[in-house]
Design an enzyme around this catalytic site. Structure first.
Site, PDB file in Angstrom:
ATOM      1  N   PRO A  29     -51.183  29.544 -32.512  1.00 51.78           N
ATOM      2  CA  PRO A  29     -50.473  30.081 -31.342  1.00 51.78           C
ATOM      3  C   PRO A  29     -51.452  30.784 -30.401  1.00 51.78           C
ATOM      4  O   PRO A  29     -52.259  31.604 -30.845  1.00 51.78           O
ATOM      5  CB  PRO A  29     -49.484  31.078 -31.950  1.00 51.78           C
ATOM      6  CG  PRO A  29     -50.035  31.413 -33.306  1.00 51.78           C
ATOM      7  CD  PRO A  29     -50.770  30.189 -33.758  1.00 51.78           C
ATOM      8  N   THR A  31     -51.440  32.664 -26.561  1.00 49.82           N
ATOM      9  CA  THR A  31     -50.831  33.143 -25.323  1.00 49.82           C
ATOM     10  C   THR A  31     -51.639  32.669 -24.133  1.00 49.82           C
ATOM     11  O   THR A  31     -52.857  32.832 -24.102  1.00 49.82           O
ATOM     12  CB  THR A  31     -50.766  34.680 -25.356  1.00 49.82           C
ATOM     13  OG1 THR A  31     -49.781  35.053 -26.327  1.00 49.82           O
ATOM     14  CG2 THR A  31     -50.395  35.267 -24.013  1.00 49.82           C
ATOM     15  N   GLN A 107     -43.253  29.948 -31.383  1.00 50.69           N
ATOM     16  CA  GLN A 107     -43.552  31.252 -31.980  1.00 50.69           C
ATOM     17  C   GLN A 107     -42.763  32.329 -31.236  1.00 50.69           C
ATOM     18  O   GLN A 107     -42.922  32.513 -30.026  1.00 50.69           O
ATOM     19  CB  GLN A 107     -45.046  31.586 -31.921  1.00 50.69           C
ATOM     20  CG  GLN A 107     -45.319  32.842 -32.757  1.00 50.69           C
ATOM     21  CD  GLN A 107     -46.720  33.389 -32.655  1.00 50.69           C
ATOM     22  OE1 GLN A 107     -47.177  33.721 -31.564  1.00 50.69           O
ATOM     23  NE2 GLN A 107     -47.397  33.488 -33.773  1.00 50.69           N
ATOM     24  N   TYR A 187     -48.120  43.248 -33.382  1.00 44.46           N
ATOM     25  CA  TYR A 187     -46.906  43.318 -32.557  1.00 44.46           C
ATOM     26  C   TYR A 187     -45.755  43.952 -33.364  1.00 44.46           C
ATOM     27  O   TYR A 187     -45.951  44.375 -34.499  1.00 44.46           O
ATOM     28  CB  TYR A 187     -46.594  41.930 -31.993  1.00 44.46           C
ATOM     29  CG  TYR A 187     -47.718  41.463 -31.073  1.00 44.46           C
ATOM     30  CD1 TYR A 187     -47.845  41.996 -29.801  1.00 44.46           C
ATOM     31  CD2 TYR A 187     -48.689  40.563 -31.516  1.00 44.46           C
ATOM     32  CE1 TYR A 187     -48.903  41.626 -28.961  1.00 44.46           C
ATOM     33  CE2 TYR A 187     -49.744  40.185 -30.694  1.00 44.46           C
ATOM     34  CZ  TYR A 187     -49.850  40.720 -29.414  1.00 44.46           C
ATOM     35  OH  TYR A 187     -50.899  40.361 -28.604  1.00 44.46           O
ATOM     36  N   ARG A 235     -45.454  34.331 -39.524  1.00 51.54           N
ATOM     37  CA  ARG A 235     -46.897  34.594 -39.479  1.00 51.54           C
ATOM     38  C   ARG A 235     -47.149  36.074 -39.774  1.00 51.54           C
ATOM     39  O   ARG A 235     -46.531  36.943 -39.153  1.00 51.54           O
ATOM     40  CB  ARG A 235     -47.446  34.268 -38.079  1.00 51.54           C
ATOM     41  CG  ARG A 235     -48.953  34.457 -37.970  1.00 51.54           C
ATOM     42  CD  ARG A 235     -49.490  34.122 -36.574  1.00 51.54           C
ATOM     43  NE  ARG A 235     -50.661  33.279 -36.698  1.00 51.54           N
ATOM     44  CZ  ARG A 235     -51.753  33.353 -35.926  1.00 51.54           C
ATOM     45  NH1 ARG A 235     -51.844  34.227 -34.946  1.00 51.54           N
ATOM     46  NH2 ARG A 235     -52.770  32.562 -36.113  1.00 51.54           N
ATOM     47  N   GLY A 330     -57.618  27.921 -33.428  1.00 45.29           N
ATOM     48  CA  GLY A 330     -57.409  28.566 -32.127  1.00 45.29           C
ATOM     49  C   GLY A 330     -58.474  28.184 -31.119  1.00 45.29           C
ATOM     50  O   GLY A 330     -58.466  27.072 -30.568  1.00 45.29           O
TER      51      GLY A 330
HETATM   52  C1  LIG Z   1     -56.343  33.068 -25.886  1.00 46.49           C
HETATM   53  C2  LIG Z   1     -55.746  33.407 -27.216  1.00 46.49           C
HETATM   54  C3  LIG Z   1     -54.406  33.778 -27.273  1.00 46.49           C
HETATM   55  C4  LIG Z   1     -53.808  34.090 -28.507  1.00 46.49           C
HETATM   56  N1  LIG Z   1     -52.454  34.350 -28.546  1.00 46.49           N
HETATM   57  C5  LIG Z   1     -51.813  34.442 -29.730  1.00 46.49           C
HETATM   58  C6  LIG Z   1     -50.383  34.470 -29.786  1.00 46.49           C
HETATM   59  O1  LIG Z   1     -49.673  34.371 -28.786  1.00 46.49           O
HETATM   60  N2  LIG Z   1     -49.823  34.589 -31.014  1.00 46.49           N
HETATM   61  C7  LIG Z   1     -50.564  34.667 -32.156  1.00 46.49           C
HETATM   62  O2  LIG Z   1     -50.004  34.785 -33.244  1.00 46.49           O
HETATM   63  N3  LIG Z   1     -51.920  34.611 -32.119  1.00 46.49           N
HETATM   64  C8  LIG Z   1     -52.549  34.474 -30.945  1.00 46.49           C
HETATM   65  N4  LIG Z   1     -53.919  34.319 -30.922  1.00 46.49           N
HETATM   66  C9  LIG Z   1     -54.693  34.314 -32.180  1.00 46.49           C
HETATM   67  C10 LIG Z   1     -54.921  32.883 -32.674  1.00 46.49           C
HETATM   68  O3  LIG Z   1     -53.697  32.283 -33.061  1.00 46.49           O
HETATM   69  C11 LIG Z   1     -55.871  32.871 -33.894  1.00 46.49           C
HETATM   70  O4  LIG Z   1     -55.321  33.685 -34.899  1.00 46.49           O
HETATM   71  C12 LIG Z   1     -57.284  33.357 -33.562  1.00 46.49           C
HETATM   72  O5  LIG Z   1     -57.762  32.725 -32.387  1.00 46.49           O
HETATM   73  C13 LIG Z   1     -58.242  33.073 -34.723  1.00 46.49           C
HETATM   74  O6  LIG Z   1     -58.330  31.685 -34.988  1.00 46.49           O
HETATM   75  P1  LIG Z   1     -59.637  30.830 -34.563  1.00 46.49           P
HETATM   76  O7  LIG Z   1     -60.787  31.396 -35.342  1.00 46.49           O
HETATM   77  O8  LIG Z   1     -59.352  29.424 -34.922  1.00 46.49           O
HETATM   78  O9  LIG Z   1     -59.792  31.023 -33.080  1.00 46.49           O
HETATM   79  C14 LIG Z   1     -54.562  34.047 -29.699  1.00 46.49           C
HETATM   80  C15 LIG Z   1     -55.913  33.691 -29.620  1.00 46.49           C
HETATM   81  C16 LIG Z   1     -56.490  33.345 -28.425  1.00 46.49           C
HETATM   82  C17 LIG Z   1     -57.930  32.912 -28.387  1.00 46.49           C
END
Ligand SMILES: Cc1cc2nc3c(=O)[nH]c(=O)nc-3n(C[C@H](O)[C@H](O)[C@H](O)COP(=O)(O)O)c2cc1C
Length: 373
Positions: A29, A31, A107, A187, A235, A330
């Site tokens: 997820p 944002t 989500q 959150y 989550r 992500g």
């Molecule tokens: C731009 C951005 C927005 C994010 N928004 C959310 C979100 O809306 N909800 C959520 O649970 N995690 C959010 N995350 C966290 C990601 O889901 C993820 O946990 C985090 O990037 C680590 O994973 P990665 O190492 O693959 O990047 C966001 C991450 C990024 C980079």
């Protein structure tokens, strides 16, 4: 598709809840604050999600969506799942994703004390009136300290649960395959789980079983009302957007209590997030086991692991050693919307460039970055 011995294990199909997924790879997820000011998803958002689906991801988890027109919205231009216009906007997204053969869950996120842009309410809500750590996030349109939140009353709690339930019904109407309850990353629901933001002395505060109660009640309500074949995930995380070093003080015991409560509530999967840290760094427990592996064992549910899962070796290890069943990606998915196809072809991945999310995390910023490259 014929499996060959050198095929990466993340490319194997598997059932998650009621979703027959093409592989173990999910878009985490993220944002993107790219909806209209009223929270309606746009055509640009449909293009954005469709690209991941066309790129071979079995599952897309949407950005955090606000579930009610009261205290839940976290950011200006965040999408909602409250009005008929929201439902119609998301329907265009789910149709595009399904046309590419992928699945998509919404989500549902209540920002609580970490709301930094909510046209519906001037104040914020939290389990207790505790000043959040850190400062608002500039890339999401905020600056300065978070406001001091108001402590939720019993009526507020009933309204929060009702909001999640209504949004889940709207998600089904919008064509989503399921919802993921956001109880991670600092959150509202995570504020209840976290000791230093939850000073309550009622049934929602104190012991771990009490602190996970609100999340379990939300999941239970959604699962009880869910139409046949609708998947309900949740989550959780130790780390938060405003605190990347926090760990559950009860260690493995907390994992057991939390995983049991979520399974009993009727969740179909548990997604364990790593905010700003790698999976192993946040998942390892004192006895050498992992949060994801233990949650999987205790709950008997499929678990999604997150945090640096674009690393082929780590991803293979997590699946082979039974630490998780699925991997959510992500940052690097933003740079590689076709990551599953690249993995299948043995192609190199493009590196994630933080400039993709500057000056703000919008889809427009990423498009400008691509055009400049
Ligand atoms: C731009 C951005 C927005 C994010 N928004 C959310 C979100 O809306 N909800 C959520 O649970 N995690 C959010 N995350 C966290 C990601 O889901 C993820 O946990 C985090 O990037 C680590 O994973 P990665 O190492 O693959 O990047 C966001 C991450 C990024 C980079």
């Amino acid at each position: 598709m014929i499996d060959t011995p050198d095929r990466h294990p993340a490319l194997q199909p598997r059932l998650l809840g009621s979703m027959d997924l093409a592989n173990r790879l999910a878009v985490a997820p993220m944002t993107r604050i790219s909806a209209t000011p009223e929270g309606v998803p746009t055509e640009l958002m449909a293009d954005y999600y469709a690209e991941f689906a066309a790129g071979g991801f079995g599952l897309l988890i949407t950005e955090g969506i606000y579930p009610d027109a009261a205290y839940s919205q976290g950011y200006l231009d965040q999408p909602g799942l409250v009005t008929q216009e929201h439902i119609a906007g998301w329907r265009a997204v789910t149709d595009r994703v399904h046309a590419e053969g992928a699945h998509i869950v919404a989500q549902l996120m209540h920002a609580g004390a970490l709301s930094q842009g909510n046209p519906h309410r001037a104040e914020t809500l939290a389990p207790s009136a505790v000043q959040p750590r850190g400062t608002m996030m500039a890339a999401y349109g905020g600056s300065g300290p978070w406001p001091l939140p108001r402590e939720t009353t019993g009526d507020d709690i009933a309204e929060v649960i009702e909001g999640f339930a209504a949004a889940a019904r709207n998600a089904a109407d919008a064509g989503f395959d399921g919802v993921e309850v956001h109880a991670a990353n600092g959150y509202l629901l995570d504020q209840f789980v976290t000791e230093y933001t939850n000073l309550r002395t009622d049934q929602y505060g104190g012991s771990t079983v009490n602190r996970i109660r609100l999340t379990a009640e939300v999941v239970e309500r959604i699962a009880a009302e869910a139409p046949e074949g609708f998947t309900v995930g949740v989550r959780v995380s130790q780390t938060k957007v405003n605190d990347v070093v926090y760990r559950w003080s009860g260690g493995a015991e907390d994992v057991v209590v939390i995983a049991e409560a979520l399974a009993k509530a009727g969740a179909h999967y548990i997604h364990v997030a790593s905010e700003g840290r790698s999976w192993f760094e946040t998942a390892q427990l004192a006895d050498g086991s992992t949060v994801t592996g233990l949650a999987r064992e205790v709950s008997g549910l499929p678990v999604i692991a997150n945090g640096g899962m674009h690393d082929r070796d780590q991803a293979a290890r997590v699946l082979a050693e039974g630490h998780a069943d699925f991997l959510a990606i992500g940052h690097v998915a933003l740079a590689n919307p076709d990551l599953p196809r690249r993995l299948a072809a043995g192609d190199e991945l493009a590196e994630f460039d933080p400039a993709m999310l500057r000056p703000s995390v919008t889809i427009e910023s990423s498009i400008r970055w691509r055009q400049a490259g």
